[in-house]
Design a protein around this motif. Sequence first.
Motif, PDB file in Angstrom:
ATOM      1  N   LEU A  53      59.413  30.480  25.962  1.00 19.12           N
ATOM      2  CA  LEU A  53      59.786  29.467  26.945  1.00 19.12           C
ATOM      3  C   LEU A  53      58.577  29.084  27.787  1.00 19.12           C
ATOM      4  CD1 LEU A  53      62.085  27.847  28.311  1.00 19.12           C
ATOM      5  CD2 LEU A  53      62.449  29.825  29.809  1.00 19.12           C
ATOM      6  N   MET A  54      57.797  30.065  28.207  1.00 18.08           N
ATOM      7  CA  MET A  54      56.613  29.794  29.013  1.00 18.08           C
ATOM      8  C   MET A  54      55.566  29.024  28.233  1.00 18.08           C
ATOM      9  SD  MET A  54      56.362  33.513  30.895  1.00 18.08           S
ATOM     10  CE  MET A  54      54.960  33.137  31.931  1.00 18.08           C
ATOM     11  N   HIS A  55      55.536  29.237  26.913  1.00 17.17           N
ATOM     12  CA  HIS A  55      54.530  28.566  26.078  1.00 17.17           C
ATOM     13  C   HIS A  55      55.006  27.203  25.591  1.00 17.17           C
ATOM     14  CE1 HIS A  55      50.755  28.532  24.089  1.00 17.17           C
ATOM     15  NE2 HIS A  55      51.224  28.600  22.867  1.00 17.17           N
ATOM     16  N   GLY A  56      56.220  26.832  25.902  1.00 16.57           N
ATOM     17  CA  GLY A  56      56.727  25.524  25.509  1.00 16.57           C
ATOM     18  C   GLY A  56      57.244  25.449  24.088  1.00 16.57           C
ATOM     19  N   LEU A  57      57.441  26.605  23.438  1.00 13.24           N
ATOM     20  CA  LEU A  57      57.945  26.617  22.069  1.00 13.24           C
ATOM     21  C   LEU A  57      59.448  26.382  22.019  1.00 13.24           C
ATOM     22  CD1 LEU A  57      55.875  29.581  20.606  1.00 13.24           C
ATOM     23  CD2 LEU A  57      55.423  27.127  20.412  1.00 13.24           C
ATOM     24  N   ILE A  58      60.121  26.686  23.100  1.00 12.76           N
ATOM     25  CA  ILE A  58      61.538  26.369  23.234  1.00 12.76           C
ATOM     26  C   ILE A  58      61.754  25.722  24.599  1.00 12.76           C
ATOM     27  CG2 ILE A  58      62.405  28.170  21.677  1.00 12.76           C
ATOM     28  CD1 ILE A  58      62.982  29.913  24.055  1.00 12.76           C
ATOM     29  N   LYS A  59      62.824  24.972  24.713  1.00 12.85           N
ATOM     30  CA  LYS A  59      63.132  24.300  25.976  1.00 12.85           C
ATOM     31  C   LYS A  59      64.240  25.058  26.704  1.00 12.85           C
ATOM     32  CE  LYS A  59      61.874  19.674  24.385  1.00 12.85           C
ATOM     33  NZ  LYS A  59      62.345  18.268  24.184  1.00 12.85           N
ATOM     34  N   PRO A  60      64.225  25.018  28.026  1.00 13.66           N
ATOM     35  CA  PRO A  60      65.304  25.684  28.757  1.00 13.66           C
ATOM     36  C   PRO A  60      66.639  24.970  28.548  1.00 13.66           C
ATOM     37  CG  PRO A  60      63.954  24.392  30.265  1.00 13.66           C
ATOM     38  CD  PRO A  60      63.267  24.361  28.930  1.00 13.66           C
ATOM     39  N   SER A  61      67.698  25.749  28.421  1.00 10.56           N
ATOM     40  CA  SER A  61      69.039  25.170  28.342  1.00 10.56           C
ATOM     41  C   SER A  61      69.511  24.747  29.720  1.00 10.56           C
ATOM     42  CB  SER A  61      70.015  26.196  27.747  1.00 10.56           C
ATOM     43  OG  SER A  61      69.554  26.680  26.510  1.00 10.56           O
ATOM     44  N   GLY A  62      68.934  25.353  30.734  1.00  5.85           N
ATOM     45  CA  GLY A  62      69.234  25.018  32.115  1.00  5.85           C
ATOM     46  C   GLY A  62      68.073  25.434  32.987  1.00  5.85           C
ATOM     47  N   GLY A  63      67.973  24.835  34.164  1.00  2.00           N
ATOM     48  CA  GLY A  63      66.864  25.150  35.043  1.00  2.00           C
ATOM     49  C   GLY A  63      65.600  24.392  34.661  1.00  2.00           C
ATOM     50  N   VAL A  64      64.488  24.799  35.275  1.00  2.00           N
ATOM     51  CA  VAL A  64      63.233  24.064  35.145  1.00  2.00           C
ATOM     52  C   VAL A  64      62.084  25.026  34.893  1.00  2.00           C
ATOM     53  CG1 VAL A  64      61.636  22.464  36.285  1.00  2.00           C
ATOM     54  CG2 VAL A  64      64.084  22.286  36.721  1.00  2.00           C
ATOM     55  N   VAL A  65      61.130  24.579  34.065  1.00  2.00           N
ATOM     56  CA  VAL A  65      59.871  25.295  33.867  1.00  2.00           C
ATOM     57  C   VAL A  65      58.738  24.377  34.323  1.00  2.00           C
ATOM     58  CG1 VAL A  65      58.311  26.400  32.223  1.00  2.00           C
ATOM     59  CG2 VAL A  65      60.793  26.597  31.909  1.00  2.00           C
ATOM     60  N   HIS A  66      58.024  24.791  35.352  1.00  7.02           N
ATOM     61  CA  HIS A  66      56.895  24.020  35.869  1.00  7.02           C
ATOM     62  C   HIS A  66      55.598  24.604  35.309  1.00  7.02           C
ATOM     63  CE1 HIS A  66      59.375  21.939  38.866  1.00  7.02           C
ATOM     64  NE2 HIS A  66      59.917  23.117  39.149  1.00  7.02           N
TER      65      HIS A  66
END
Length: 246
Positions: A53-66
């Motif tokens: 998730l941190m590397h952008g290989l998957i997207k969050p189902s909810g919430g935000v990754v900055h």
Amino acid sequence: MSALIGLQDASVFFGRRDKPVAALRSINLQVHLGERVALIGSNGCGKSTLLRLMHGLIKPSGGVVHVAAQLKQAMVFQRPYLMRMSLQNNLAMALFLQGLPWGQARARALAALLQVGLSEVAHRNARTLSGGQQQRAALARACVLAPQLLLLDEPTANLDPHAKREVEELMESFGEGKLHPPLDDAPRTMVFASHNLGQVKRLASRVVYLENGELLADLPVEQFFDADLLGRRFPQAQLFVKGESH
């Protein structure tokens, strides 16, 4: 201090839409410049999913990754994928895809292999190397891109003690900004998943404990291994520590 990566109520669900399975639940986490963050927890707790998730290989189902603007990051997997070509060309290809001319890419790749003790096997098919050599090669390939942030998923799993020590030394060198190429003096940042608590003590500045997809503890490494403090504040994490060999 602004974070390189920040997760706000980030969740990840897998499986069917009508019966989703939670891999991560409402994770709030920030990683700052120069930190060495260890992710620990039992199998299936969400460590690998969090790294992806941190590397952008998957997207969050909810919430935000900055993610900080223009952040350069790389990831090393537990079982690194190496192409069926020479070890030198495996590293050179990463640089070539970044826009470096092929001749320069091969020269820089060879310099990186020399630094990690693999120059003598630079012309060998990368897939014929031992597990320890492949993991060192994967680290060299990631570091040759000069990332500010390096993510590692169980980088010493299934390696013999000697190979583990070699990989740990490279991880420490990266954290100190000593691995090729030294483009600037800025500290490097590392997030790694590990089952080896001794390794965590040696390499981490901060420990994050996950259980069933939830972040249950986040402490500086000295505090995390303070049994009295951990027992008072995070008893579930203390039970995990007691059940694992140091």
